[in-house]
Design a protein around this motif. Structure first.
Motif, PDB file in Angstrom:
ATOM      1  N   GLY A 169       0.814  -1.207   0.000  1.00  0.00           N
ATOM      2  CA  GLY A 169       0.000   0.000   0.000  1.00  0.00           C
ATOM      3  C   GLY A 169       0.846   1.255   0.000  1.00  0.00           C
ATOM      4  O   GLY A 169       2.052   1.229  -0.280  1.00  0.00           O
ATOM      5  N   ILE A 170       0.191   2.365   0.330  1.00  0.00           N
ATOM      6  CA  ILE A 170       0.836   3.670   0.365  1.00  0.00           C
ATOM      7  C   ILE A 170       1.163   4.014   1.816  1.00  0.00           C
ATOM      8  O   ILE A 170       0.322   3.852   2.703  1.00  0.00           O
ATOM      9  N   ALA A 171       2.374   4.504   2.049  1.00  0.00           N
ATOM     10  CA  ALA A 171       2.812   4.832   3.407  1.00  0.00           C
ATOM     11  C   ALA A 171       3.240   6.293   3.475  1.00  0.00           C
ATOM     12  O   ALA A 171       3.677   6.882   2.484  1.00  0.00           O
ATOM     13  N   ARG A 172       3.144   6.863   4.683  1.00  0.00           N
ATOM     14  CA  ARG A 172       3.621   8.225   4.935  1.00  0.00           C
ATOM     15  C   ARG A 172       4.731   8.133   5.984  1.00  0.00           C
ATOM     16  O   ARG A 172       4.472   7.825   7.145  1.00  0.00           O
ATOM     17  N   LEU A 173       5.967   8.393   5.534  1.00  0.00           N
ATOM     18  CA  LEU A 173       7.131   8.179   6.382  1.00  0.00           C
ATOM     19  C   LEU A 173       8.104   9.344   6.240  1.00  0.00           C
ATOM     20  O   LEU A 173       7.982  10.166   5.326  1.00  0.00           O
ATOM     21  N   GLY A 174       9.072   9.405   7.137  1.00  0.00           N
ATOM     22  CA  GLY A 174      10.121  10.406   7.033  1.00  0.00           C
ATOM     23  C   GLY A 174      10.991  10.139   5.810  1.00  0.00           C
ATOM     24  O   GLY A 174      11.311   8.980   5.503  1.00  0.00           O
ATOM     25  N   ARG A 175      11.397  11.207   5.123  1.00  0.00           N
ATOM     26  CA  ARG A 175      12.201  11.031   3.910  1.00  0.00           C
ATOM     27  C   ARG A 175      13.516  10.323   4.216  1.00  0.00           C
ATOM     28  O   ARG A 175      14.004   9.534   3.406  1.00  0.00           O
ATOM     29  N   PHE A 176      14.118  10.601   5.389  1.00  0.00           N
ATOM     30  CA  PHE A 176      15.379   9.938   5.721  1.00  0.00           C
ATOM     31  C   PHE A 176      15.206   8.425   5.764  1.00  0.00           C
ATOM     32  O   PHE A 176      16.130   7.668   5.454  1.00  0.00           O
ATOM     33  N   HIS A 177      14.011   7.991   6.136  1.00  0.00           N
ATOM     34  CA  HIS A 177      13.728   6.566   6.302  1.00  0.00           C
ATOM     35  C   HIS A 177      13.642   5.845   4.962  1.00  0.00           C
ATOM     36  O   HIS A 177      14.007   4.669   4.862  1.00  0.00           O
ATOM     37  N   VAL A 178      13.177   6.529   3.925  1.00  0.00           N
ATOM     38  CA  VAL A 178      12.944   5.865   2.635  1.00  0.00           C
ATOM     39  C   VAL A 178      13.865   6.392   1.540  1.00  0.00           C
ATOM     40  O   VAL A 178      13.681   6.068   0.370  1.00  0.00           O
ATOM     41  N   ALA A 179      14.870   7.208   1.904  1.00  0.00           N
ATOM     42  CA  ALA A 179      15.744   7.802   0.886  1.00  0.00           C
ATOM     43  C   ALA A 179      16.433   6.738   0.037  1.00  0.00           C
ATOM     44  O   ALA A 179      16.510   6.863  -1.198  1.00  0.00           O
ATOM     45  N   ALA A 180      16.935   5.679   0.683  1.00  0.00           N
ATOM     46  CA  ALA A 180      17.622   4.623  -0.067  1.00  0.00           C
ATOM     47  C   ALA A 180      16.654   3.884  -0.979  1.00  0.00           C
ATOM     48  O   ALA A 180      17.010   3.510  -2.110  1.00  0.00           O
ATOM     49  N   ASP A 181      15.422   3.665  -0.528  1.00  0.00           N
ATOM     50  CA  ASP A 181      14.423   2.986  -1.351  1.00  0.00           C
ATOM     51  C   ASP A 181      14.029   3.836  -2.558  1.00  0.00           C
ATOM     52  O   ASP A 181      13.833   3.321  -3.662  1.00  0.00           O
TER      53      ASP A 181
END
Length: 297
Positions: A236-248
């Motif tokens: 699904g769609i998630a709302r997370l901190g950019r630092f958390h998903v930057a590598a993805d």
């Protein structure tokens, strides 16, 4: 002879190791000597500092307060003595760090080897948990917190800000379609947090106004890392901190969604520590290291 300083050190060793025997091993004295020192200390103060059962040992409320005050005092004494040792005296001793799982894995672990290379006499003990823990109870020197500060009586050093972003996997979007407006989320699975069940809306900037849109989904995760992994898996769609998903995002495992409607909100990131007039050199060195080396996307 009055040996209050020695008794303080013994008490801190008991609090650190969680047992009389552990303190005895750490200080290379007998368990009976540790027990006698604690008894003398409690008798002099007139309060119970430690509760003992056949299975466990824990600090009383008075013991927690005493530990905090004494730790600062001993840190000051250490700094005074090190001041006479000359500028070559390096930070040393155990450094206990507590952090959330996302920040620890994405931001701390990649740079910790550089800190340890600069300060080889510091032994780093990193604990990762998405649960809010008490700094003193967790026996941590520094705790990293993201979002509003709830801890009281602690010093805080701001490390930066984490921009929030909506993300989903290419596979999920290929199957469910790319939403072109926040109202289109009604037809999507929105990944949420089990510890934020009351927050069933996400903010958006629509026509210049900040709007909260309701979101729904069948999945709730108990940590940011769980939600991130579910998003990568196509859940699904998630709302997370950019630092958390930057590598993805860089690797293409996730893509940003509804970026034109991002409200630009952030969560502050702080390093918390027990404030004393003179910090232990290992703690001060780590805080200075974070200030110069930490890079948030």
């Amino acid at each position: 002879m009055d040996n209050r300083f020695g008794e303080m050190q013994i008490f801190l060793a008991v609090a650190e190791t969680g047992s009389l025997a552990g303190a005895a091993r750490a200080l290379r004295i007998t368990p009976s000597a540790v027990s006698r020192a604690i008894a003398r200390l409690e008798a002099r103060l007139g309060v119970l500092l430690i509760t003992r059962t056949t299975r466990a040992l824990s600090l009383t409320a008075e013991g927690e307060v005493y530990r905090e005050r004494v730790a600062g005092l001993i840190a000051e004494v250490d700094e005074v003595e090190r001041g006479f040792a000359g500028p070559s005296d390096a930070p040393r001793g155990p450094l206990r760090i507590n952090s959330s799982v996302p920040f620890g894995t994405q931001c701390l672990l990649p740079i910790l080897p550089r800190f340890m290379a600069r300060h080889p006499s510091v032994q780093v003990n990193l604990s990762l948990s998405d649960e809010l823990v008490d700094l003193v109870e967790a026996r941590a020197d520094v705790a990293i917190r993201i979002g509003p500060l709830r801890d009281t009586g602690l010093k805080a050093k701001k490390l930066g800000r984490s921009a929030m972003v909506l993300v989903a996997s290419p596979g999920y979007l290929a199957t469910r379609g790319l939403p072109d407006h926040p109202r289109a989320l009604a037809g999507h699975s929105c990944l949420q947090f089990s510890f934020r069940r009351s927050l069933d809306t996400w903010p958006f900037r629509i026509d210049g106004a900040l709007v909260q849109r309701p979101v729904e989904g069948a999945f709730h995760g108990n940590s940011g890392e769980v939600v991130r992994l579910m998003a990568v898996a196509g859940g699904g769609i998630a709302r997370l901190g950019r630092f958390h998903v930057a590598a993805d995002l860089a690797a293409g495992r996730l893509v940003e969604v509804l970026s034109d409607y991002n409200p630009g909100d952030h969560e502050d990131i702080h390093a918390l520590f027990v404030g004393h007039q003179r910090l232990a050199s290992r703690i001060r060195a780590f805080l200075d290291f974070l200030e110069t080396e930490l890079r948030l996307p």
